[in-house]
Design an enzyme around this catalytic site. Structure first.
Site, PDB file in Angstrom:
ATOM      1  CG  ASP A  49       5.015  -5.092  -5.947  1.00  0.00           C
ATOM      2  OD1 ASP A  49       4.009  -4.528  -5.465  1.00  0.00           O
ATOM      3  OD2 ASP A  49       5.846  -5.682  -5.237  1.00  0.00           O
TER       4      ASP A  49
ATOM      5  CD  GLN B 136       1.225  -1.578  -3.797  1.00  0.00           C
ATOM      6  OE1 GLN B 136       0.728  -2.680  -3.933  1.00  0.00           O
ATOM      7  NE2 GLN B 136       0.505  -0.511  -3.483  1.00  0.00           N
ATOM      8  CG  HIS B 137       3.007  -0.261   1.042  1.00  0.00           C
ATOM      9  ND1 HIS B 137       1.853   0.423   0.710  1.00  0.00           N
ATOM     10  CD2 HIS B 137       2.700  -1.589   0.947  1.00  0.00           C
ATOM     11  CE1 HIS B 137       0.904  -0.454   0.430  1.00  0.00           C
ATOM     12  NE2 HIS B 137       1.387  -1.664   0.558  1.00  0.00           N
TER      13      HIS B 137
END
Length: 497
Positions: free
Chosen positions: A241, A79-80
């Site tokens: 994820d 992520q991110h």
């Protein structure tokens, strides 16, 4: 019978699994390592081209007869991260990752422009924490102005792999909620957050459209050829994820708590309604299945145990022996395991700390135990916020690389005072992506099964890996956890300046 594949692009490796729904078993898997570029300012970056190369290597490692039977796939991604792409689809700079702490000042800058963290949470449901995508934009504008000027599309790592697979630019609600820009209550981009990130540019024009959870896309014919896949393969939307791990552990209905012990550690629980904390004690994310996923994230989990093992020249596969040779509490040794800074607790400038060393506990076994305990206590710190908010759980479903350790499974059971189950499919995120692909493919063919139905049919636990809390060890860990909290309280002012 159709096969489905799940791709998990993590920080340390990219994995591909192929699942046979009829036989209820994984029939192939492959993994390729990924390098991480680190800098003293907290930067943590990867080259998106390396993800593509790893993806190709994994599919080459899978038998061609298996690949020829794949009907659908989905991508799980860390992520991110921020992948800046120009109008032609070219990557403009290395991807800044979730564990990148170089943008902590930009987090404060964005929230100050909105009136502070409380106002930010009121607007979108989350503060802008270090690692979130939003803070990476002003950093890029300052440090990579040429890339920022040419930026056409903001993609997350899993979005970028979907772009490679389909040629289309889209995102989905789960991963989008980790940018910091999505108002999780309404599932729409927050104009205020985008304006605070860059008041001189309309960043909404750089955001891809948000696809529905069960949407399917055609694979790009050229990419299918390179990967050795049929040109008829469908690509599901995938997700972050943690969102895919929620599917892979069956955490798609209320009341179930999942824990992932990977490079980062996470705790998450599905909800049918938004679960926002006014103080930002947890991440108020959306799920990738139509609901919400309140989540606790720590930035230091298996990375800490691996660092200790490397420092003393042994493998983490041998770590359980060190745990058996030591007692809960590590004979007074305490580790604050914040090697990458930390998100829970919120200490982006934090560093690792060892305290309580003496002549009896300065051993590799004690240090390894202290590392594992510290990583587990950080998750317990977040779990306590869930409990204070009234959430209740009767067991923990464990996934990620750390779940392979019998001693870690037992430690989690003892520290949290809850039974622990481990799914038979250990790669929770990759398996979850495969199940999402199966669900979306079924919907496209007229199958009305819900994602909960799919999880009930295909997510099983291994009774031989279950763990139950031992009252004596639970008491010993409670004492050690209290000691961890005292050290955390004492050092927090130092790391917050």
């Amino acid at each position: 019978m159709d096969l489905v594949a799940g791709i998990d692009a993590g920080t340390q490796s990219l994995k591909v699994v192929v699942y046979d729904p009829a036989g209820r078993q994984l029939i192939a898997s492959a993994s390729a390592p990924l390098d991480l570029a680190s800098a003293a300012d907290g930067s943590r970056e990867q080259q998106p081209a390396a993800w593509v190369a790893a993806l190709q290597a994994c599919f080459r490692a899978i038998d061609s007869t298996v690949r020829s039977r794949i009907s659908a796939l989905a991508v799980s991604g860390q992520q991110h991260g921020f992948v800046p792409v120009d109008a032609a689809g070219e990557v403009l700079a290395p991807a800044k990752l979730w564990c990148d702490t170089s943008t902590s000042a930009e987090c404060v800058q964005i929230m100050d422009a909105l009136g502070g963290p409380a106002r930010t949470i009121a607007l979108a449901g989350n503060p802008i924490l270090t690692g979130y995508t939003a803070s990476k934009l002003p950093w890029t504008k300052t440090h990579r102005p040429d890339a920022y000027a040419r930026l056409a599309t903001i993609l997350l790592p899993h979005d970028y792999l979907n772009f490679v697979l389909t040629g289309q630019r889209f995102c989905e609600y789960g991963d989008a909620s980790g940018t910091g820009w999505l108002d999780v209550r309404t599932r729409t981009w927050s104009a205020e957050l985008l304006r605070a990130t860059d008041p001189e540019r309309d960043l909404a024009l750089c955001l891809p459209r948000i696809a529905a959870p069960d949407e399917l896309f055609d694979i790009d014919p050229a990419t299918a050829g390179v990967l050795g896949l049929p040109g008829t393969v469908k690509v599901a939307v995938g997700g972050g994820d943690n969102m895919m791990a929620a599917i892979g552990t069956g955490c798609v209905v209320p009341g179930r708590l999942a824990m992932s012990l990977g490079t980062s550690g996470t705790l998450f629980a599905y909800s049918d309604t938004p679960v926002v904390d006014p103080d930002g004690a947890w991440a108020a994310f959306c799920s990738s299945t139509g609901g919400w996923l309140p989540l606790i994230c720590t930035m230091n989990c298996t990375v800490v145990t691996e660092q200790v093992a490397d420092a003393f020249g042994f493998s983490t596969r041998d770590g359980d022996a060190h745990l058996r040779a030591t007692s809960p509490g590590a004979d007074g040794l305490v580790m604050l395991p914040f090697l990458n800074g930390e998100r829970t607790p919120d200490l982006p400038l934090g560093k690792g700390v060892l305290a309580g060393l003496d002549t009896t506990n300065m051993t590799p076994a004690h240090l390894y135990r202290a590392a594992m305990e510290g990583a587990t206590y950080s998750l317990k710190y977040g779990y306590d916020a869930f409990v204070r908010a009234g959430m209740r759980f009767d067991r923990i479903v464990l996934t990620g690389g750390g779940s392979n350790s019998a001693q870690w499974r037992q430690m989690v059971a003892d520290v949290f005072g809850l039974p622990v189950d481990v799914p038979t499919q250990s790669e929770g995120a990759a398996f979850g992506a495969a199940l999402q692909a199966l669900w979306a493919l079924g919907h496209a063919r007229g199958d009305a099964a819900s994602i909960a139905d799919i999880a009930d049919q295909h997510v099983a636990v291994d009774p031989l890996q279950s763990a139950h809390p031992d009252p004596m060890r639970t008491h010993a860990y409670a004492t050690a956890y209290a000691r961890f909290l005292r050290h955390l309280d004492a050092l927090t002012p130092l790391y917050r300046g």
